[in-house]
Motif scaffolding. Structure first.
Motif, PDB file in Angstrom:
ATOM      1  N   VAL A 278      -4.967   9.790  -0.668  1.00  0.00           N
ATOM      2  CA  VAL A 278      -5.241   8.767  -1.571  1.00  0.00           C
ATOM      3  C   VAL A 278      -4.180   7.217  -1.433  1.00  0.00           C
ATOM      4  O   VAL A 278      -3.072   7.521  -1.638  1.00  0.00           O
ATOM      5  CB  VAL A 278      -5.581   9.003  -3.125  1.00  0.00           C
ATOM      6  CG1 VAL A 278      -5.882   8.039  -4.013  1.00  0.00           C
ATOM      7  CG2 VAL A 278      -6.457  10.361  -3.381  1.00  0.00           C
ATOM      8  N   TYR A 279      -5.143   6.307  -1.012  1.00  0.00           N
ATOM      9  CA  TYR A 279      -4.166   4.999  -0.947  1.00  0.00           C
ATOM     10  C   TYR A 279      -4.165   4.139  -2.219  1.00  0.00           C
ATOM     11  O   TYR A 279      -5.384   3.843  -2.600  1.00  0.00           O
ATOM     12  CB  TYR A 279      -4.576   4.131   0.333  1.00  0.00           C
ATOM     13  CG  TYR A 279      -4.311   4.883   1.646  1.00  0.00           C
ATOM     14  CD1 TYR A 279      -4.940   6.177   1.860  1.00  0.00           C
ATOM     15  CD2 TYR A 279      -3.425   4.265   2.390  1.00  0.00           C
ATOM     16  CE1 TYR A 279      -4.526   6.883   3.271  1.00  0.00           C
ATOM     17  CE2 TYR A 279      -2.964   5.113   3.556  1.00  0.00           C
ATOM     18  CZ  TYR A 279      -3.581   6.053   4.050  1.00  0.00           C
ATOM     19  OH  TYR A 279      -3.405   6.922   5.195  1.00  0.00           O
ATOM     20  N   TYR A 280      -3.063   3.643  -2.585  1.00  0.00           N
ATOM     21  CA  TYR A 280      -2.929   2.885  -3.676  1.00  0.00           C
ATOM     22  C   TYR A 280      -2.541   1.374  -3.423  1.00  0.00           C
ATOM     23  O   TYR A 280      -1.596   1.339  -2.677  1.00  0.00           O
ATOM     24  CB  TYR A 280      -2.072   3.748  -4.700  1.00  0.00           C
ATOM     25  CG  TYR A 280      -2.503   4.845  -5.081  1.00  0.00           C
ATOM     26  CD1 TYR A 280      -2.083   6.103  -4.692  1.00  0.00           C
ATOM     27  CD2 TYR A 280      -3.201   4.861  -6.485  1.00  0.00           C
ATOM     28  CE1 TYR A 280      -2.537   7.404  -5.348  1.00  0.00           C
ATOM     29  CE2 TYR A 280      -3.673   6.226  -6.923  1.00  0.00           C
ATOM     30  CZ  TYR A 280      -3.372   7.386  -6.452  1.00  0.00           C
ATOM     31  OH  TYR A 280      -3.686   8.458  -6.896  1.00  0.00           O
TER      32      TYR A 280
ATOM     33  N   VAL B 193       3.540   2.977   2.427  1.00  0.00           N
ATOM     34  CA  VAL B 193       2.850   2.843   3.713  1.00  0.00           C
ATOM     35  C   VAL B 193       3.232   1.436   4.517  1.00  0.00           C
ATOM     36  O   VAL B 193       3.499   1.215   5.589  1.00  0.00           O
ATOM     37  CB  VAL B 193       1.435   2.795   3.567  1.00  0.00           C
ATOM     38  CG1 VAL B 193       0.693   2.573   4.965  1.00  0.00           C
ATOM     39  CG2 VAL B 193       0.738   4.172   3.017  1.00  0.00           C
ATOM     40  N   ALA B 194       3.135   0.355   3.481  1.00  0.00           N
ATOM     41  CA  ALA B 194       3.227  -1.025   4.003  1.00  0.00           C
ATOM     42  C   ALA B 194       3.394  -1.949   3.166  1.00  0.00           C
ATOM     43  O   ALA B 194       2.888  -1.677   1.748  1.00  0.00           O
ATOM     44  CB  ALA B 194       2.130  -1.384   4.905  1.00  0.00           C
ATOM     45  N   LEU B 195       4.168  -3.043   3.272  1.00  0.00           N
ATOM     46  CA  LEU B 195       4.662  -4.051   2.090  1.00  0.00           C
ATOM     47  C   LEU B 195       4.456  -5.394   2.867  1.00  0.00           C
ATOM     48  O   LEU B 195       4.929  -5.414   3.989  1.00  0.00           O
ATOM     49  CB  LEU B 195       6.012  -3.702   1.569  1.00  0.00           C
ATOM     50  CG  LEU B 195       6.520  -4.487   0.652  1.00  0.00           C
ATOM     51  CD1 LEU B 195       7.434  -3.696  -0.498  1.00  0.00           C
ATOM     52  CD2 LEU B 195       7.401  -5.571   0.915  1.00  0.00           C
ATOM     53  N   ILE B 196       4.055  -6.347   1.961  1.00  0.00           N
ATOM     54  CA  ILE B 196       3.935  -7.709   2.486  1.00  0.00           C
ATOM     55  C   ILE B 196       4.753  -8.679   1.584  1.00  0.00           C
ATOM     56  O   ILE B 196       4.243  -8.390   0.364  1.00  0.00           O
ATOM     57  CB  ILE B 196       2.860  -7.964   2.993  1.00  0.00           C
ATOM     58  CG1 ILE B 196       2.706  -9.508   3.833  1.00  0.00           C
ATOM     59  CG2 ILE B 196       1.695  -8.169   2.137  1.00  0.00           C
ATOM     60  CD1 ILE B 196       1.559  -9.730   4.483  1.00  0.00           C
TER      61      ILE B 196
ATOM     62  N   TRP C  39       0.884  -1.139   0.000  1.00  0.00           N
ATOM     63  CA  TRP C  39      -0.106   0.001  -0.225  1.00  0.00           C
ATOM     64  C   TRP C  39       1.010   1.126   0.041  1.00  0.00           C
ATOM     65  O   TRP C  39       1.726   1.448   0.644  1.00  0.00           O
ATOM     66  CB  TRP C  39      -0.882   0.084   1.207  1.00  0.00           C
ATOM     67  CG  TRP C  39      -2.107  -1.169   0.983  1.00  0.00           C
ATOM     68  CD1 TRP C  39      -2.059  -2.196   1.890  1.00  0.00           C
ATOM     69  CD2 TRP C  39      -3.353  -0.839   0.608  1.00  0.00           C
ATOM     70  NE1 TRP C  39      -3.094  -2.897   1.411  1.00  0.00           N
ATOM     71  CE2 TRP C  39      -3.851  -2.188   0.827  1.00  0.00           C
ATOM     72  CE3 TRP C  39      -3.918   0.147  -0.345  1.00  0.00           C
ATOM     73  CZ2 TRP C  39      -5.235  -2.474   0.025  1.00  0.00           C
ATOM     74  CZ3 TRP C  39      -5.263  -0.105  -0.747  1.00  0.00           C
ATOM     75  CH2 TRP C  39      -5.922  -1.409  -0.416  1.00  0.00           C
ATOM     76  N   TYR C  40       0.664   2.070  -0.797  1.00  0.00           N
ATOM     77  CA  TYR C  40       1.227   3.466  -0.916  1.00  0.00           C
ATOM     78  C   TYR C  40      -0.028   4.482  -0.592  1.00  0.00           C
ATOM     79  O   TYR C  40      -1.081   4.191  -0.759  1.00  0.00           O
ATOM     80  CB  TYR C  40       1.871   3.664  -2.340  1.00  0.00           C
ATOM     81  CG  TYR C  40       3.291   2.970  -2.629  1.00  0.00           C
ATOM     82  CD1 TYR C  40       2.889   1.566  -2.595  1.00  0.00           C
ATOM     83  CD2 TYR C  40       4.265   3.614  -2.570  1.00  0.00           C
ATOM     84  CE1 TYR C  40       4.245   0.835  -3.049  1.00  0.00           C
ATOM     85  CE2 TYR C  40       5.530   2.891  -2.893  1.00  0.00           C
ATOM     86  CZ  TYR C  40       5.589   1.612  -2.968  1.00  0.00           C
ATOM     87  OH  TYR C  40       6.665   0.854  -3.277  1.00  0.00           O
ATOM     88  N   ARG C  41       0.674   5.910  -0.256  1.00  0.00           N
ATOM     89  CA  ARG C  41      -0.377   6.982  -0.128  1.00  0.00           C
ATOM     90  C   ARG C  41       0.422   8.036  -0.834  1.00  0.00           C
ATOM     91  O   ARG C  41       1.232   8.120  -0.830  1.00  0.00           O
ATOM     92  CB  ARG C  41      -0.812   7.019   1.180  1.00  0.00           C
ATOM     93  CG  ARG C  41       0.301   7.465   2.137  1.00  0.00           C
ATOM     94  CD  ARG C  41      -0.227   7.539   3.473  1.00  0.00           C
ATOM     95  NE  ARG C  41       0.634   8.075   4.478  1.00  0.00           N
ATOM     96  CZ  ARG C  41       0.464   8.060   5.962  1.00  0.00           C
ATOM     97  NH1 ARG C  41      -0.596   7.500   6.313  1.00  0.00           N
ATOM     98  NH2 ARG C  41       1.513   8.467   6.538  1.00  0.00           N
TER      99      ARG C  41
END
Length: 121
Positions: free
Chosen positions: A92-94, A48-51, A36-38
């Motif tokens: 905006v979250y991508y 934002v976070a990566l998995i 997730w990016y923003r």
């Protein structure tokens, strides 16, 4: 070709929670890392976070302890649980994913269309 569809954005008050979802669909061999990016208007898009496929995670310092990323590999879906939201989380979250169309194809990076999260004070 992989398509990513995000859902779950909206307007909340500071301190509340939201859960974002992103499902991958289309024709592909496998989806690998998901993230997730923003982005705030006028600023660069930030991670934002990566998995990873195996479940290893990485978070931006600003969301550690408040956000949790998870995934369902069987459904090719990634989630972002956002707790204790702050006005500065407004963006905006991508959704982002790496995938291969076939086992021998090169890795492609795919983006969703974005979902707006607004946190009021």
């Amino acid at each position: 070709q992989v398509q990513l569809a995000e859902s779950g954005g909206g307007l909340v008050q500071a301190g509340e929670s939201l859960r974002l979802s992103c499902a991958a669909s289309g024709h592909f061999f496998r989806v690998y890392a998901m993230a997730w990016y923003r982005q705030v208007s006028g600023k660069q898009r930030e991670l934002v976070a990566l998995i990873s496929t195996e479940g290893s995670t990485k978070y931006a310092d600003s969301v550690k302890g408040r956000f949790t990323i998870s995934r369902d590999n069987a459904e090719n879906t990634v989630f972002l649980q956002m707790n204790t939201l702050k006005p500065e989380d407004t963006a905006v979250y991508y959704c982002n994913a790496e995938s291969r169309r076939f086992s021998y194809s090169r890795m492609l990076e795919v983006w969703g269309q974005g979902t707006l999260v607004t946190v009021s004070s």
